[in-house]
Write an enzyme that holds these catalytic residues in place. Structure first.
Site, short mmCIF file in Angstrom:
data_model
loop_
_atom_site.label_atom_id
_atom_site.label_comp_id
_atom_site.label_asym_id
_atom_site.label_seq_id
_atom_site.Cartn_x
_atom_site.Cartn_y
_atom_site.Cartn_z
N ASP A 161 9.97 28.37 -37.70
CA ASP A 161 8.95 27.39 -38.02
C ASP A 161 9.19 26.15 -37.18
OD1 ASP A 161 6.75 26.31 -39.68
OD2 ASP A 161 8.31 24.91 -40.34
N GLU A 221 4.56 30.57 -34.70
CA GLU A 221 3.14 30.32 -34.90
C GLU A 221 2.51 29.98 -33.57
OE1 GLU A 221 1.61 28.21 -38.79
OE2 GLU A 221 3.59 27.51 -38.17
N ASP A 275 10.06 24.25 -44.84
CA ASP A 275 10.21 24.85 -43.50
C ASP A 275 10.89 26.22 -43.56
OD1 ASP A 275 9.08 22.53 -42.64
OD2 ASP A 275 10.95 21.63 -41.95
#
Ligand SMILES: [Zn+2]
Length: 409
Positions: free
Chosen positions: A189, A273, A355
């Site tokens: 993340d 991501e 996170d």
């Protein structure tokens, strides 16, 4: 496979003068070529007159009109035309939908005021020996370190940023032998609070180099604005500012490089991501933090380093609710706000660090994408058997039930 090594140069004042002249020549040729290309296109619409033709025109004229181009290596003009050709090609490819990424604008003229000045040299003229790099019509220039790669030299770009000169040398290298990775999967993340949190609990801090120097920068900017433009003292303040900016850039690059190399060498498959930093920077509350975190750069480095070291980066759709989903039961908490660092799942009661939970979700998501979901369940059950609760034990409930029923039969 082509890899580039960027090395700082230690030029003498005479060599620096040559670099400046060569950068100026490259800029002039690029601009001349672009103007000529445009002029021709406007005067003779429909007629094919590419960059190669413009270069021919230039070569026919240069002896008479631009004799000073002979003061630097022939490659400098050559390289400028190469860059122009590439810029136009990229523009058209981007507008025809043949090039990925954001739409590119039409090539601009290069400004003398641009902080980054550079020129290109072609492969057959470049020689590297130990700490030295040979520039045609100049001679040997000292490099701060030796070239890292062995192989055929494909080209070099000499550039200046904030008073410092670098050379980036491209080398054709053998693809590396596939390496053994200590770990198989990880979800990462990317964030502002911490630059990267991995699903196995490893974290990389955000050193925020820009935020750290902000006061200093404000002070120097004020000083600059109070001085008479063009005066000796004005230049001094300007140089100081450039040095600080250069330092920020270097610190950021160093930290991100170390981090991405570390991650790319440790895990075979990395989930991240697919963030869209350009769109996010438009949020001005986040802009400063985001440019410090350099999300786009992390993604770029991770992708090319995985190409070097082997393995794979799997990008998770940016609409995947990584922060809002509970990694234990899959419940999506729609209420969670950007500043909530911790939360408790209303469905299963698990307390999450924002996170870490997001990283676990990303790991689960890439396993799902790659069709590895059953493997998660197996490893989860094994770990539980040893009495260790795995960090990312979370598996879809159906998968857990089916595994358990499988084991009991
Ligand atoms: Zn839950």
């Amino acid at each position: 496979m082509i890899r580039a090594h960027k090395v700082r140069l230690n030029p003498t004042p005479e060599q620096e003068a040559y670099f400046r002249r060569a950068s100026g020549t490259a800029r002039f040729v690029y601009n001349w070529g672009l103007a000529e290309w445009k002029r021709h296109k406007a005067a003779h619409p429909g007629e094919k007159h590419g960059v190669m033709a413009v270069k021919k025109d230039f070569n026919a004229l240069k002896g008479e009109q631009f004799p000073w181009v002979y003061a630097v290596a022939k490659d400098v003009a050559e390289g400028a035309f190469q860059n122009l050709g590439k810029a136009l090609e990229n523009y058209y490819a981007s507008n025809n939908g043949k090039r990925q990424g954001a739409k590119m604008g039409f090539p601009h003229f290069k400004s003398k005021k641009n902080k980054r000045q550079s020129f290109r040299l072609n492969n057959d003229k470049i020689q590297v020996e130990g700490h030295n790099f040979r520039v045609p019509k100049l001679g040997w220039v000292n490099m701060a370190e030796e070239l890292r790669f062995d192989g055929k030299i494909m080209g070099a770009v000499v550039s200046q940023t904030a008073e410092r000169w670098h050379v980036s040398i491209s080398v054709e290298v053998e693809p590396p032998t596939p390496m053994e990775f200590p770990k198989e999967f990880v979800g990462g993340d990317i964030g502002i609070k911490e630059l990267l949190v991995l699903s196995d609990g490893k974290r990389y801090e955000n050193q925020a180099p820009l935020r750290h120097e902000l006061k200093h920068l404000k002070f120097l900017n004020r000083q600059l604005s109070r001085r008479k433009v063009g005066s000796e003292r004005w230049y001094k303040a300007k140089r100081q500012l450039e040095v600080i900016h250069g330092r920020i850039v270097n610190r950021r690059a160093d930290h991100i490089h170390k981090m991405t190399t570390d991650v790319a060498r440790t895990y075979r498959i990395i989930g991240m991501e697919d963030l869209f930093p350009k769109g996010m920077i438009r949020n001005r509350h986040l802009a400063l933090s985001l440019s410090d975190a350099a999300f786009g750069e992390i993604k770029r480095q991770m992708l090319y380093k995985k190409e070097w070291f082997g393995g794979q980066v799997v990008l998770v759709d940016r609409f995947f609710p990584s922060s809002r989903r509970c990694s234990v039961c899959g419940h999506v908490n729609a209420e969670i706000k950007l500043d909530e660092r911790e939360w408790t799942c209303a469905n299963c009661g698990t307390h999450h660090l924002r996170d870490d939970n997001a990283a676990c979700n990303i790991e689960q998501e890439i396993k799902r994408i790659l069709g590895f979901t059953p493997v998660v369940a197996t490893s989860g059950i094994k770990a539980r058997g040893r009495g260790v609760r795995p960090r990312c034990a979370a598996v879809p409930v159906e998968a857990r039930i089916s595994k358990r029923s499988l084991l009991s039969t």
